[in-house]
Motif scaffolding. Structure first.
Motif, short mmCIF file in Angstrom:
data_model
loop_
_atom_site.label_atom_id
_atom_site.label_comp_id
_atom_site.label_asym_id
_atom_site.label_seq_id
_atom_site.Cartn_x
_atom_site.Cartn_y
_atom_site.Cartn_z
N LEU B 85 -31.13 7.21 26.88
CA LEU B 85 -32.62 7.81 26.64
C LEU B 85 -32.68 9.42 27.14
CD1 LEU B 85 -35.75 7.27 26.10
CD2 LEU B 85 -35.84 7.12 28.78
N HIS B 86 -33.36 10.38 26.34
CA HIS B 86 -33.23 11.50 26.49
C HIS B 86 -34.58 12.14 26.58
CE1 HIS B 86 -28.82 12.16 25.37
NE2 HIS B 86 -29.08 11.33 24.54
N ILE B 87 -34.74 12.81 27.66
CA ILE B 87 -35.99 13.43 27.94
C ILE B 87 -35.84 14.91 28.11
CG2 ILE B 87 -37.53 13.49 29.85
CD1 ILE B 87 -37.23 10.55 30.62
N TYR B 88 -36.87 15.57 27.30
CA TYR B 88 -36.96 17.08 27.23
C TYR B 88 -38.29 17.67 27.87
CZ TYR B 88 -33.55 15.55 23.61
OH TYR B 88 -32.52 15.15 22.86
N GLY B 89 -38.25 18.14 29.02
CA GLY B 89 -39.26 18.72 29.70
C GLY B 89 -39.14 19.65 30.68
N PRO B 90 -40.06 20.14 31.28
CA PRO B 90 -40.00 21.36 32.03
C PRO B 90 -39.25 20.98 33.43
CG PRO B 90 -42.06 21.16 31.43
CD PRO B 90 -41.54 19.81 31.09
N LYS B 91 -38.80 22.07 34.10
CA LYS B 91 -38.24 21.97 35.42
C LYS B 91 -39.14 21.20 36.34
CE LYS B 91 -35.86 24.90 38.63
NZ LYS B 91 -35.75 26.40 39.18
N GLY B 92 -38.53 20.26 37.10
CA GLY B 92 -39.45 19.55 37.86
C GLY B 92 -39.36 18.06 37.52
N ILE B 93 -39.20 17.82 36.10
CA ILE B 93 -39.35 16.53 35.57
C ILE B 93 -38.23 15.51 36.03
CG2 ILE B 93 -38.36 16.98 33.23
CD1 ILE B 93 -40.50 15.24 31.88
N LYS B 94 -37.11 16.07 36.04
CA LYS B 94 -35.83 15.12 36.81
C LYS B 94 -36.13 14.92 38.38
CE LYS B 94 -31.11 14.99 37.39
NZ LYS B 94 -29.55 15.68 37.01
N GLU B 95 -36.60 15.66 38.84
CA GLU B 95 -36.65 15.60 40.39
C GLU B 95 -38.07 14.62 40.61
OE1 GLU B 95 -38.39 19.36 41.93
OE2 GLU B 95 -38.03 18.81 44.19
N VAL B 96 -38.89 14.70 39.77
CA VAL B 96 -40.05 13.72 40.18
C VAL B 96 -39.72 12.19 39.70
CG1 VAL B 96 -41.46 14.22 38.05
CG2 VAL B 96 -42.68 13.67 39.88
N ILE B 97 -39.06 12.22 38.40
CA ILE B 97 -38.56 10.84 37.92
C ILE B 97 -37.64 10.33 38.92
CG2 ILE B 97 -37.69 9.62 36.24
CD1 ILE B 97 -40.43 10.63 35.38
N THR B 98 -36.60 10.98 39.35
CA THR B 98 -35.58 10.55 40.22
C THR B 98 -35.93 10.07 41.67
OG1 THR B 98 -34.98 12.64 40.68
CG2 THR B 98 -33.75 11.43 38.84
N LEU B 99 -36.94 10.92 42.13
CA LEU B 99 -37.51 10.62 43.26
C LEU B 99 -38.09 9.29 43.38
CD1 LEU B 99 -38.41 11.32 46.17
CD2 LEU B 99 -40.28 12.36 45.25
N GLN B 100 -38.92 9.04 42.40
CA GLN B 100 -39.57 7.65 42.24
C GLN B 100 -38.61 6.49 42.08
OE1 GLN B 100 -43.88 7.92 40.37
NE2 GLN B 100 -42.66 9.69 39.73
#
Lengths: 301, 301
Positions: B85-100
């Motif tokens: 699965l590939h997700i394209y989005g602004p800086k911060g998106i990885k941080e918020v998903i991986t934290l959860q």
């Protein structure tokens, strides 16, 4: 005491079922318990006033119990909420909510308080003059608490006829209602039980989701009026229940029986079964007072 | 090219309206664009196969455009997804998903790739043999991109009669389809245009939400087949639109006109208005080919 089930199915939201969230109306306080994705829409469907929710209790940080929280917090902003909002939940909850608000370059226009829970023993998390809320430490794959909501025992209603017959001055009424005995001017001691009636019985509600079968919760939930206990599986999936640290309907009923509760509400159903009636059937082989939660059902106790 | 609107209303999810999310079906690829709360339920309602979604484009990190993403990622896990699965989005998106995911003590059982966007100029973010996706930098309150999806120009269809008349060997067909001229054994040069037809016209779709009125996007979206342009407000709220960095229906139509697009799709409506027909009416005073997005509508182009 009124319990509205917004969602009571395990795992993913679907077109016809919602993940865990419920509203407890106790002594005119509205407590939101868990907040899966879609909770804010379920609140609207059930015509529950957003502004009346001031306390949100999150059992644990699995998505089906809290992915709707950040959206609800954001919606409160858009609705120009003024009241303080208190959130009770595991460590990490503040971090994940504040990160998302920070990324959207916004902050709440109301006061948002996080009460971070870390204790492994039962503790009081909320208390006012009428209601007390304590945690029920649960055993699940991650740190999880159930919550016990208990009305406080109110004043003893005055036996007006009795106090008047003893010609007791009104200035003593408050003490009498609190349970104190009275010594009359002639030195005669009047026991409180002669001056008051027993207080109105209080209601209590224990929310236990998600948890493996765990008898250590029994002393905490003993004799509550209503126990909501998860029953993700039927007994035929006992091994899977243990592996995933969930309970079966039979296990939920066994806890209800051993804790001598008045009513058992089942929920957090896996969607693998044909009908949730199977959960009730299984539980009733152990315990008679079984109710089935379902999305948008409302129980009055 | 098929566009399915899962949600197209601004701000909070409600019982009858959903925040932004849409699925573009182009050259048999399904691209999910934005993912507000409730998107996974909308995918189910619209009978879109979860397993066919391999690329998700997130315009910006306001809740009404991405609060449904973490739940969808979790549901993919529960559905035993295998595909990357590939997700394209602004800086911060990885941080918020991986934290959860970390807080729920889980991780995906499939490969999850984040493509973090930070550029302020248009860039290619996805490319395969048939489709190319580029960003459309938008002006909003936080870092925001629209996305331009464009079918690649395919091979030139062979004029079978012509190539046979010149007795050209089949081993040259591939080169001819790519547009090359051919020199026959006798030295005669045959121009490609005599051997092939013009390729089938390609489709293009530009997604622009959320943005203030901004003519600098025009060169990027010039002459696209379909422009989705936000119209949060009507022109009577022009001042509010500017303040909140949104557009009016009239402004969206002006962009469509100046970019000479074929069709304009309006969406991201504020829920303050009585009917979304008002948006179409206003836009059509400027530009004739206006379509109204609505939840669960599907357009074929």
């Amino acid at each position: 005491m009124k319990l509205t089930i917004l969602g009571c199915y395990a795992a993913t939201p679907r077109t016809i079922t919602n993940p865990t969230s419920q509203v407890l109306d106790i002594k005119n306080r509205l407590f939101l318990i868990d907040c899966g994705e879609g909770t804010q829409v379920q609140l609207r469907k059930n015509k529950i006033k957003f502004s009346k929710i001031n306390h949100i209790f999150i059992s644990h940080l699995h998505g089906d119990h809290f992915y709707g929280l950040v959206g609800l917090i954001s919606t409160f902003m858009l609705l120009n909420r003024i009241n303080d909002l208190h959130i009770y939940g595991p460590k990490g909850i503040k971090e994940v909510i504040t990160l998302q608000l920070r990324l959207s370059n916004s902050w709440t226009n109301y006061n948002l308080f996080f009460h971070v829970l870390e204790s492994k023993t039962s503790e009081i998390v909320y208390e006012d003059e009428k209601v007390i809320v304590t945690t029920i430490p649960l055993k699940h794959r991650i740190y999880t608490n159930g919550f016990l909501f208990r009305e406080k025992i109110g004043d003893r209603p005055l036996n007006v006829e009795a106090v008047q017959s003893y010609k007791i001055d009104k200035c003593y009424y408050q003490n009498i209602k609190k349970g104190k005995d009275i010594t009359l001017e002639n030195g005669q001691l009047i026991e409180n039980s002669k001056l008051t009636f027993d207080p109105i019985p209080t209601k209590s509600y224990a929310f236990c989701s998600d948890t493996i079968y765990d008898e250590s919760i029994i002393p905490i939930i003993k004799e509550v009026d209503v126990l909501y206990h998860e029953s993700t599986f039927l007994q035929q999936e006992e091994v899977l229940a243990e592996k995933t640290m969930h309970s079966t309907a039979k296990q939920a009923a066994t806890i209800a029986l051993k804790a001598n509760v008045k009513n058992l509400v089942l929920g957090h159903y896996s969607t693998r079964y044909e009908s949730i009636a199977l959960f009730k059937e299984e539980a009733m082989s152990i315990f008679s007072e079984v109710l089935l939660a379902d999305d948008t059902t409302c129980f009055e106790f």
